[in-house]
Scaffold this motif. Structure first.
Motif, PDB file in Angstrom:
ATOM      1  N   ILE A 136       6.102  39.447   1.108  1.00  0.00           N
ATOM      2  CA  ILE A 136       5.558  38.543   0.095  1.00  0.00           C
ATOM      3  C   ILE A 136       4.613  39.261  -0.870  1.00  0.00           C
ATOM      4  O   ILE A 136       4.651  39.002  -2.078  1.00  0.00           O
ATOM      5  CB  ILE A 136       4.888  37.339   0.769  1.00  0.00           C
ATOM      6  CG1 ILE A 136       5.984  36.439   1.382  1.00  0.00           C
ATOM      7  CG2 ILE A 136       4.036  36.541  -0.209  1.00  0.00           C
ATOM      8  CD1 ILE A 136       5.472  35.231   2.103  1.00  0.00           C
ATOM      9  N   PRO A 137       3.754  40.196  -0.406  1.00  0.00           N
ATOM     10  CA  PRO A 137       2.936  40.937  -1.389  1.00  0.00           C
ATOM     11  C   PRO A 137       3.789  41.706  -2.411  1.00  0.00           C
ATOM     12  O   PRO A 137       3.430  41.771  -3.590  1.00  0.00           O
ATOM     13  CB  PRO A 137       2.109  41.878  -0.518  1.00  0.00           C
ATOM     14  CG  PRO A 137       2.015  41.181   0.799  1.00  0.00           C
ATOM     15  CD  PRO A 137       3.324  40.492   0.974  1.00  0.00           C
ATOM     16  N   HIS A 138       4.911  42.276  -1.950  1.00  0.00           N
ATOM     17  CA  HIS A 138       5.800  42.967  -2.905  1.00  0.00           C
ATOM     18  C   HIS A 138       6.386  41.965  -3.900  1.00  0.00           C
ATOM     19  O   HIS A 138       6.515  42.253  -5.101  1.00  0.00           O
ATOM     20  CB  HIS A 138       6.925  43.674  -2.148  1.00  0.00           C
ATOM     21  CG  HIS A 138       6.470  44.848  -1.345  1.00  0.00           C
ATOM     22  ND1 HIS A 138       6.052  46.031  -1.919  1.00  0.00           N
ATOM     23  CD2 HIS A 138       6.359  45.025   0.004  1.00  0.00           C
ATOM     24  CE1 HIS A 138       5.693  46.889  -0.963  1.00  0.00           C
ATOM     25  NE2 HIS A 138       5.881  46.308   0.216  1.00  0.00           N
ATOM     26  N   PHE A 159       3.171  26.952   2.467  1.00  0.00           N
ATOM     27  CA  PHE A 159       3.057  28.223   1.744  1.00  0.00           C
ATOM     28  C   PHE A 159       1.706  28.358   1.047  1.00  0.00           C
ATOM     29  O   PHE A 159       1.085  29.417   1.116  1.00  0.00           O
ATOM     30  CB  PHE A 159       4.203  28.335   0.722  1.00  0.00           C
ATOM     31  CG  PHE A 159       4.337  29.693   0.114  1.00  0.00           C
ATOM     32  CD1 PHE A 159       5.245  30.610   0.618  1.00  0.00           C
ATOM     33  CD2 PHE A 159       3.547  30.088  -0.954  1.00  0.00           C
ATOM     34  CE1 PHE A 159       5.362  31.872   0.072  1.00  0.00           C
ATOM     35  CE2 PHE A 159       3.649  31.338  -1.513  1.00  0.00           C
ATOM     36  CZ  PHE A 159       4.566  32.239  -0.996  1.00  0.00           C
ATOM     37  N   PRO A 160       1.212  27.321   0.350  1.00  0.00           N
ATOM     38  CA  PRO A 160      -0.101  27.488  -0.299  1.00  0.00           C
ATOM     39  C   PRO A 160      -1.210  27.818   0.682  1.00  0.00           C
ATOM     40  O   PRO A 160      -2.164  28.504   0.324  1.00  0.00           O
ATOM     41  CB  PRO A 160      -0.331  26.113  -0.955  1.00  0.00           C
ATOM     42  CG  PRO A 160       1.026  25.553  -1.167  1.00  0.00           C
ATOM     43  CD  PRO A 160       1.821  26.026   0.022  1.00  0.00           C
ATOM     44  N   ALA A 161      -1.101  27.328   1.930  1.00  0.00           N
ATOM     45  CA  ALA A 161      -2.150  27.597   2.906  1.00  0.00           C
ATOM     46  C   ALA A 161      -2.013  28.981   3.514  1.00  0.00           C
ATOM     47  O   ALA A 161      -3.010  29.680   3.712  1.00  0.00           O
ATOM     48  CB  ALA A 161      -2.109  26.529   4.005  1.00  0.00           C
ATOM     49  N   SER A 162      -0.795  29.410   3.821  1.00  0.00           N
ATOM     50  CA  SER A 162      -0.596  30.699   4.491  1.00  0.00           C
ATOM     51  C   SER A 162      -0.587  31.874   3.534  1.00  0.00           C
ATOM     52  O   SER A 162      -0.845  33.006   3.943  1.00  0.00           O
ATOM     53  CB  SER A 162       0.712  30.672   5.294  1.00  0.00           C
ATOM     54  OG  SER A 162       1.797  30.357   4.437  1.00  0.00           O
ATOM     55  N   HIS A 163      -0.290  31.642   2.268  1.00  0.00           N
ATOM     56  CA  HIS A 163      -0.258  32.739   1.282  1.00  0.00           C
ATOM     57  C   HIS A 163      -0.945  32.255   0.008  1.00  0.00           C
ATOM     58  O   HIS A 163      -0.312  32.124  -1.057  1.00  0.00           O
ATOM     59  CB  HIS A 163       1.178  33.163   0.986  1.00  0.00           C
ATOM     60  CG  HIS A 163       1.930  33.639   2.191  1.00  0.00           C
ATOM     61  ND1 HIS A 163       1.760  34.880   2.743  1.00  0.00           N
ATOM     62  CD2 HIS A 163       2.850  33.014   2.980  1.00  0.00           C
ATOM     63  CE1 HIS A 163       2.546  35.029   3.788  1.00  0.00           C
ATOM     64  NE2 HIS A 163       3.214  33.894   3.959  1.00  0.00           N
ATOM     65  N   ALA A 164      -2.228  31.985   0.119  1.00  0.00           N
ATOM     66  CA  ALA A 164      -2.961  31.375  -0.990  1.00  0.00           C
ATOM     67  C   ALA A 164      -2.972  32.250  -2.227  1.00  0.00           C
ATOM     68  O   ALA A 164      -2.800  31.769  -3.357  1.00  0.00           O
ATOM     69  CB  ALA A 164      -4.397  31.072  -0.549  1.00  0.00           C
ATOM     70  N   GLN A 165      -3.157  33.559  -2.036  1.00  0.00           N
ATOM     71  CA  GLN A 165      -3.226  34.448  -3.207  1.00  0.00           C
ATOM     72  C   GLN A 165      -1.890  34.494  -3.944  1.00  0.00           C
ATOM     73  O   GLN A 165      -1.848  34.429  -5.178  1.00  0.00           O
ATOM     74  CB  GLN A 165      -3.642  35.852  -2.751  1.00  0.00           C
ATOM     75  CG  GLN A 165      -3.868  36.816  -3.917  1.00  0.00           C
ATOM     76  CD  GLN A 165      -4.366  38.166  -3.449  1.00  0.00           C
ATOM     77  OE1 GLN A 165      -4.590  38.380  -2.265  1.00  0.00           O
ATOM     78  NE2 GLN A 165      -4.545  39.092  -4.384  1.00  0.00           N
ATOM     79  N   SER A 166      -0.817  34.589  -3.199  1.00  0.00           N
ATOM     80  CA  SER A 166       0.501  34.617  -3.833  1.00  0.00           C
ATOM     81  C   SER A 166       0.801  33.290  -4.527  1.00  0.00           C
ATOM     82  O   SER A 166       1.411  33.261  -5.596  1.00  0.00           O
ATOM     83  CB  SER A 166       1.583  34.905  -2.787  1.00  0.00           C
ATOM     84  OG  SER A 166       1.380  36.171  -2.205  1.00  0.00           O
ATOM     85  N   TYR A 167       0.350  32.200  -3.926  1.00  0.00           N
ATOM     86  CA  TYR A 167       0.569  30.886  -4.529  1.00  0.00           C
ATOM     87  C   TYR A 167      -0.153  30.774  -5.867  1.00  0.00           C
ATOM     88  O   TYR A 167       0.407  30.277  -6.854  1.00  0.00           O
ATOM     89  CB  TYR A 167       0.090  29.806  -3.566  1.00  0.00           C
ATOM     90  CG  TYR A 167       0.219  28.400  -4.088  1.00  0.00           C
ATOM     91  CD1 TYR A 167       1.473  27.810  -4.277  1.00  0.00           C
ATOM     92  CD2 TYR A 167      -0.899  27.651  -4.419  1.00  0.00           C
ATOM     93  CE1 TYR A 167       1.598  26.519  -4.757  1.00  0.00           C
ATOM     94  CE2 TYR A 167      -0.786  26.360  -4.898  1.00  0.00           C
ATOM     95  CZ  TYR A 167       0.459  25.798  -5.065  1.00  0.00           C
ATOM     96  OH  TYR A 167       0.577  24.526  -5.552  1.00  0.00           O
TER      97      TYR A 167
END
Length: 1510
Positions: free
Chosen positions: A351-353, A423-431
């Motif tokens: 996900i960071p990529h 998804f917004p909770a587990s990957h907040a920055q990506s969201y």
């Protein structure tokens, strides 16, 4: 004995050994390999292997003697066994080996080479054989698999050097076994145990392996793509790429996850950490390779702006990545979607990529990342989103009545959105990074992002749910995307809303606000019906139509929430007609009869009348019912129409009723067209060929004007004529016939459509013919609907009574042929509701009387004339409430009674007998007197004096209500005293309107006009002794102004309104009271639209430049532009020549002052006029009109005033300067107007001498600082206009590039030198070039209600409830149809104020002119052979430097040397131009010769047969 001894000895030995070490040795002691050259027979070998296997299975690891196993283990690994050609031998050998593994664990008694052979046997022979459940050795194969899984001896594979190939083969064979069809001849399916144990084997191997081959990762991930229909449909790699899924074959797609998919998912979930590392490496390589291929591709510099879907002027879009590179990247991103759905933990490193891709420079990469993130958050996998919910506006009962629980869809592993985590909770920055794509510079990214936001809302983030604040934030973003500057983004927003089911539209989209709440999703969606791009208008209007069509059921049931949210939708759709766009008009027609009022609604067959059996459509009937009768279906359809009309706002109602009113006229033209098609006979004409073709061509030319694509319309209609399908002609006639019931009309349209579709090569004709058929068919006002409408008007069921009355009145007046069959029932109802002195009539009686009165005027013979009915009407005339009931009753009596004089005198005597204000039913008697004096003037001629006396002395001059400080400025509901004055004023007005055209009216009319003018100028105050309440005065002033307009609709009365009174009347448009301005302006537009008023009244509308009510101002601008379009089509210059009247009106404005600061306000009036009227084609004429004003004197003020003249000249110079700046800043180019225009008399007169004309022309009447400040004012006005367009449409203004005009250096203008005048006699002051007729009035000028120049409008009230004062629609509550006969007879004269030297507008041939023309988008008057004015030959000169034989001041301002003027239309220019006005004037020689073409002046008012009259 010997045998037993041997057994005993053996037993003793075994027991002795077991006792010694506690283990059991293997008893099997037969050889398995045989000797070289002498192999063991297969049968014997199988027996031995079976025996060994049986013994090994019975042994436990703790008890087995390892040493005794080694010889057998060595033999089992011999290549003669593991590579034996017999499958049974291999199967039993494998069983024995796995038992050896189990008993010898953890160390296998084999070398690496032997292990390799053993696992080669397992992987290449045993595992593939599991695909055939019918294999005789399937049990042995399952045993091997189970042992490897349970004992975990599969880990031994990792000890083999270079075992990557074997591992890869193992994974491939396992997935192949589960994915392929069963190989059993009997069709037996694989056991679930196979999937379970294979999953365990592979999971163990993954968990124990340090590394996995890339091929293994590929195989595992490939299983997730089984959820992608694209992969499933293409089959092998040799198949067709990018194949699209056929929606009709959706039933063939997977409904549940296949075993290989489940196995791959379980493997990933069993070893999330290791699989995350392996999958991360895989995606890193795939994504990096794809991005490298894309970003390293060369950029193509020659880009096509409009053709590429991913191209934009702001995007640096690269070119060159191969289709394979791009497809690989897409495939990888689709895989990420599916992995998130089933095993999200393996994506921690990926996900960071993916987030980095959101910021990539390449548009394609950002697009892939944006779409992927959106789908992951929504829980949408590789198969894509679920099929959108279908909004069916035809369904009955309505989908809006369906319980929310019924919207739940059956789970489908492919398409049901599922997100295991938020998804917004587990990957907040990506969201948050994903949300930031809202501001992406590329519209393609924003469009994809918009689609993703919509899907997140639809799926509630994959079923996890959204925080209320987060949901509102996403809704706000979606609303903003609906007004994005790029059309692709707006289109994506509209399309994603179409995927919402009705419950989501109400619950989710509706949570932000209703269709009428600014900024909400629904409001912005409704605003897209006026979008600049037609594709967006189509999508938005169709979607809105479907939404309301579904919601109509709940609206009819009174669901307040849905009424508030979605009730305004039809008003938005019909309001789009004010755009005056032909494409929009056609689109509205289609949406009306395909979504709002679908032709096939309800989709139920009527119950046969013969046997009563039900033929209704299944699942569409009431529970326990046996079907619907035709009458019941008609009532269902009628209810929907009434629900539609009930919630329409005033503007939309104008459109709806106007469209129905135009049906009759449209049917006449269609009938003429069909007749000419029959005469044309497919091209085979016996006689009169030229005439027939010419007439048919004229009709086709008319239809080309009312449909958007003129070329296609022309070709299609000629093609239809050449088809010569007589059945089609008859079907169209069925649709138009008033005696056709609804089902007959609907079936005719249906059959016609099928005939055209089945006709080879002619299916495209429907796009042209269907809108025309919709417009001429009797679908809304159908005879089948009238009984139901009457029933609703009686019962007021579901609150539709008032609407039913309104529609009934429209049908009776606009479609009396339809109403005729049911008028008897209405008359009986009226008769039964007749009031008495003590008993009032019912509330709906007045509406019934209104409908009946409209019908009586046109078909008096079809109404009953029996004594009982007439007596009931007389009762209404005397006692009816409200007073309008008495008015309508008198109308009916005067229309149908044989003894009119007797009834008129009877009613008159009863009304005037002992009349006293405040007595019982005095208002009804006043209303009856008002209508009597209009319709029965001749019958009561000798008794009119008492009527006038009552109106003036008993009512108007009596003030029974004193004013107080707390009186409101405006009264929404007039009290009795005010109502009495209203009827008294109408009585006086009707006394004038009823006079014949040849009567001497001056003596009779002067007092009435004086009274009305006093009311207007004194702000509604009549009495000098007492002060009336403020609400009374505003109402009376409005009524007086409206009545003056009504009187001016009668030509022989128009001359009674003097020029000074006209100027005072114009100030009503600037009254501080908002309802007064609205009522006056709307009435003015109504009469002008009907052609009833002289064109001079157009000038009043341009006083709206400072109108504070933006809605009113916008409606005026829209209406003026529609009139401009109408006049352009008729080659009329009405709006251009009225500019002279506007200058005169401004010159006499109470706020006018030549002071430079004050002139800034008057510049805004001129700019407002230019915004509404000016085009590149007519600007030169407007400029010429402004010039001509400088060649005349004021004709209003008496005695003549130099100040009044100078005001004209100041405004003339100011207008010329503003027009020049407008020309330059717009990039237009003016040409000289070739004909000298003469100005209207009455307000202008000729100058007294040529010397005076020369003096006026030589002088510059505005100061230099005013001219210098114009550029900024004009530029700001143009910018404001463009900003408004941007705000209205939500689109970026990308017009054609403005013509660049060279800018010259600014120099201080030299003093103007005297112009040399030609040696010619000065022009005679005989008034020959001005309009004559009306004597100048000495009436003093009156100040407007504005306290300071153009800046004192303040809305005193927000009340807009008095619809009667606000509409210009056909037959509003103040303008009744029963008076049109009298008024049409009184309009045969000509206006005394008519322009003398203007060419009168040529009367257009009309096959059947519409009875009314209030339609916001007026279409050109239909005519088979439209006539047009001869084109004017224009000459390029220096901007029309002639003005009444003298040089204009504006020209002198620009000239550096004098010009020679000869007064004959010839000019000698020296080629030099000053730059004071910053305009470069083009010169192309001298204009020679006299113009021979007359210029059309003020449009002569036409009498519209359907104009509203009282």
């Amino acid at each position: 004995m010997a045998t037993r001894s041997r057994r005993s000895a053996a037993t003793e030995v075994v027991e002795e050994e077991e006792e010694q070490d506690g283990t059991s040795k293997l008893q099997f002691n037969e050889t398995l390999t045989g000797r070289p050259g002498k192999p063991i027979p297969v049968g014997e070998l199988l027996r031995r292997l079976q025996a060994l296997s049986q013994e090994l299975r019975g042994m436990e690891q703790e008890e087995a003697d390892r040493d005794s196993l080694l010889p057998v283990a060595k033999e089992l690994a011999h290549h003669n066994l593991v590579q034996h050609k017999d499958g049974g031998v291999r199967a039993w050998t494998a069983c024995c080996i796995v038992d050896i593994f189990r008993l010898c664990a953890p160390d296998a008694p084999y070398t690496a080479s032997q292990l390799k052979d053993v696992f080669t046997l397992f992987i290449n022979k045993v595992f593939p054989a599991l695909a055939d459940p019918s294999n005789p050795y399937n049990g042995q194969h399952l045993y091997v698999l189970k042992s490897l899984a349970e004992v975990k001896t599969i880990v031994l594979l990792t000890d083999i050097p270079s075992s990557q190939n074997l591992v890869s083969q193992l994974f491939s064979y396992c997935f192949d076994v589960l994915s392929g069809p069963s190989k059993a001849d009997s069709g037996e399916e694989l056991s679930k145990n196979v999937e379970h144990h294979m999953t365990a084997v592979l999971a163990i191997l993954v968990d124990e392996s340090q590394t996995l081959p890339a091929e293994v990762v590929d195989v595992i991930l490939a299983q997730f793509l089984r959820a992608d229909p694209r992969v499933v449909s293409t089959g092998t790699s040799k198949g067709k790429k990018n194949g699209h899924i056929d929606e009709k074959q959706s039933t063939l797609l997977l409904k549940e996850a296949p075993p290989p998919y489940n196995m791959a998912k379980n493997i990933c979930n069993s070893c999330p950490d290791k699989m995350a590392r392996h999958i991360g490496q895989y995606f890193s390589s795939v994504i990096v390779d794809a991005s490298t291929a894309i970003t390293s591709a060369p950029k193509n510099k020659s880009r096509k702006r409009a053709s590429s879907e991913i191209d934009d002027s702001e995007d640096e879009v690269p070119r060159g990545p191969t289709e394979e590179d791009l497809e690989e990247a897409k495939k990888a991103h689709r895989l990420l979607r599916e992995l998130w759905r089933c095993t999200p933990d393996v994506l921690q490193d990926i996900i960071p990529h993916l987030q980095d891709e959101l910021g990539a420079e390449n548009v394609q990469l950002r697009l892939l990342a944006t779409e992927t993130f959106g789908d992951m958050i929504s829980g949408i996998g590789a198969a894509g989103p679920p099929p959108p919910a279908m909004l069916n506006p035809v369904a009955y009962p309505s989908q809006s009545l369906t319980p929310p629980s019924d919207y739940a869809q059956v789970y489908n592993f492919l398409t049901t959105p599922t997100s295991p985590h938020s998804f917004p909770a587990s990957h907040a920055q990506s969201y948050q990074s994903f949300l930031s794509r809202k501001q992406d510079k590329s519209p393609i990214i924003r469009a994809a992002w918009t689609t993703s936001i919509g899907r997140i809302l639809i799926t509630s983030a994959g079923g996890v749910g959204l925080d209320p604040e987060e949901e509102q934030k996403l809704l706000k973003y979606l609303a903003e995307m609906l007004v994005d500057v790029d059309e692709r983004v707006r289109l994506a927003a509209v399309r994603v809303i179409e995927q919402f089911n009705f419950n989501n539209i109400v619950q989710k989209l509706g949570s932000m606000g209703s269709t009428s709440e600014t900024g909400s999703v629904l409001f912005n969606l409704a605003d897209r019906v006026k979008d600049r791009k037609h594709s967006i208008r189509i999508e938005a209007m169709n979607l809105l139509g479907k939404i309301w069509g579904v919601a109509s059921g709940a609206i009819a049931e009174g669901n307040e929430r849905i009424i508030k949210l979605l009730g305004p939708i039809p008003s938005k759709i019909l309001g789009a007609c004010y755009i005056n766009d032909l494409e929009v008009n056609v689109l509205v027609d289609r949406v009306m009869f395909e979504s709002l009022l679908p032709l096939n609604y309800p989709p139920i067959k009527p119950k046969p009348t013969t046997n009563g059996g039900s033929q209704a459509v299944k699942d569409s009937q009431r529970n326990g019912d046996h079907g619907y009768t035709e009458a019941e279906l008609d009532k269902i359809r009628t209810e929907r129409q009434l629900v539609l009309v009930k919630d329409l706002d005033d503007r939309a109602k104008v459109v709806y009723f106007a469209r129905q009113a135009n049906q009759a006229a449209g049917a006449k033209y269609m009938e003429a067209f069909l007749k000419k098609c029959e005469d044309y006979n497919g091209g085979v004409i016996d006689k009169g060929e030229k005439e027939v073709k010419q007439q048919l061509g004229g009709l086709i030319a008319y239809y080309c004007k009312v449909l958007p694509d003129a070329t296609r319309t022309h070709d299609d209609l000629w093609k239809f004529a050449k088809m010569h399908d007589r059945r089609s002609y008859q079907l169209i006639r069925f649709c138009m016939a008033p005696d056709s019931d609804y089902r007959k009309a609907y079936k005719s349209i249906k059959e016609f459509t099928k005939r055209i579709e089945d006709s080879p090569g002619n299916s495209s004709l429907l796009d042209t013919l269907i809108p025309l058929i919709y417009r001429v068919s009797i679908l809304c006002y159908n005879r089948s609907h009238v009984p139901a409408i009457i029933e609703y008007s009686r019962t007021d069921e579901k609150g539709l009574g008032a609407t039913a009355h309104e529609v009934l009145k429209e049908i009776s007046t606009k479609h009396p042929d339809v109403f005729k069959a049911h008028v008897q029932d209405l008359c009986k109802a009226i008769e039964g509701e007749a009031p008495t002195a003590k008993k009032p009539n019912g509330q709906g009686a007045v509406d019934d009387l209104k409908a009946c009165a409209g019908f009586a005027r046109k078909f008096p013979k079809d109404l009953p004339k029996d004594r009982k009915f007439l007596q009931g009407l007389i009762s209404f005339a005397l006692y009816g409430t409200p007073p309008k009931a008495a008015k309508h009753a008198v109308t009916i009596i005067m229309s149908i009674a044989d003894k009119k004089e007797m009834h008129a005198k009877d009613i008159l005597s009863k009304c005037i007998k002992d009349f006293q204000c405040g007595s019982g039913h005095y208002l009804s008697r006043l209303a009856a007197l008002s209508q009597l004096i209009l319709l029965a003037r001749r019958e009561i001629e000798d008794d009119t004096d008492p009527v006038i006396d009552i109106a003036i002395n008993h009512v108007l001059l009596q003030n029974r209500t004193e004013a107080s400080d707390n009186d409101p400025e405006w009264m929404d509901t007039p009290d009795e005293n005010l109502t009495a004055k209203v009827w008294a004023l109408k009585t006086l007005i009707n006394s004038l309107r009823s006079l014949p055209a040849d009567a001497s009216i001056m003596q009779i009319a002067s007092p009435v006009y004086k009274l009305l003018n006093v009311l207007v100028s004194k702000h509604g105050e009549l009495s000098k002794k007492s002060n009336a309440p403020a609400g009374h005065k505003t109402r009376l002033r409005l009524l007086a102004s409206q009545l003056l307009l009504k009187l001016s609709c009668t030509r022989h009365l128009d001359s009674m309104l003097s020029a000074s009174a006209f100027n005072a009347l114009a100030t009503v448009a600037q009254d501080p009271c908002t309802p007064m301005r609205i009522g006056f302006v709307n009435k003015l537009m109504k009469y002008l639209g009907q052609g009833s008023l002289h064109p001079r009244f157009f000038s009043i509308l341009f006083l709206m430049a400072f109108e504070p009510d933006q809605h009113l101002k916008d409606s005026v601008v829209t209406w003026i532009k529609s009139q401009r379009t109408r006049f352009e089509a008729r080659k009329s210059t009405t709006l251009e020549t009225v500019f002279a009247r506007l200058i005169s009106l401004l010159a006499h404005h109470p706020d006018f002052d030549p002071d430079p600061e004050n002139l800034k306000d008057f510049v805004q009036y001129i700019l407002f006029y230019l915004k509404c009227v000016a085009t590149p084609d007519n600007l030169s004429l407007i400029y010429h009109v402004a010039q001509r004003v400088k060649g005349v004197a004021d004709g209003i003020v008496s005695p003549p005033s130099l100040a009044a003249d100078e005001n004209l000249y100041v405004l003339s110079d100011l207008a010329q300067a503003v027009i020049r700046q407008w020309e330059e800043l717009q990039g237009w180019s003016m040409q000289a107007w070739p004909v000298k225009l003469k100005l209207p008399g009455g307000i202008f007169k000729a100058l007294e001498s040529h010397e005076r004309a020369q003096e006026v022309a030589d002088k510059v009447w505005i100061r230099e600082e005013v001219i210098e400040g114009l550029e900024g004012v004009v530029r700001e006005s143009i910018r404001a206009k463009k900003r408004k367009n941007l705000a209205d449409d939500g689109t970026e203004i990308r017009g054609k590039k403005r013509v660049k005009i060279p800018t010259m250096n600014k120099t201080k203008p030299k003093a103007a030198k005297p112009a040399r005048t030609p040696k010619k006699k000065s022009r005679r002051v005989d008034g020959s070039d001005v309009e004559g007729g009306v004597a100048p009035s000495s009436e003093a000028r009156r100040r407007s209600g504005r306290k300071s120049a153009a800046k004192s409008y303040v809305e005193q009230s927000d009340d807009e409830d008095d619809v009667e004062m606000e509409k210009w629609q056909v037959d509003d509550t103040d303008e009744e149809v029963e008076e049109s006969e009298t008024e049409s007879q009184n309009q045969e004269g000509s206006h005394a104020d008519e322009d003398e030297d203007m060419a009168e507008a040529k009367a257009e041939d009309q096959v059947g002119r519409e009875e009314e023309d209030p339609e916001p988008e007026p279409e050109p008057e239909p005519e088979p052979e439209p006539e047009s004015r001869p084109p004017i030959r224009e000459t390029r000169t220096r901007g029309a430097k002639k003005s009444n034989g003298v040089t204009s001041a504006a020209e002198l301002k620009r000239k550096s040397v004098p010009a020679t003027v000869n007064g004959k239309g010839k000019a000698k220019a020296n080629g030099k131009t000053s730059t004071t006005l910053k305009t470069k004037v083009k010169t192309r020689g001298r204009g020679r010769g006299k113009a021979t073409v007359d210029v059309e002046g003020d449009e002569a008012p036409t009498n519209s047969p359907g104009s509203d009259q009282e």
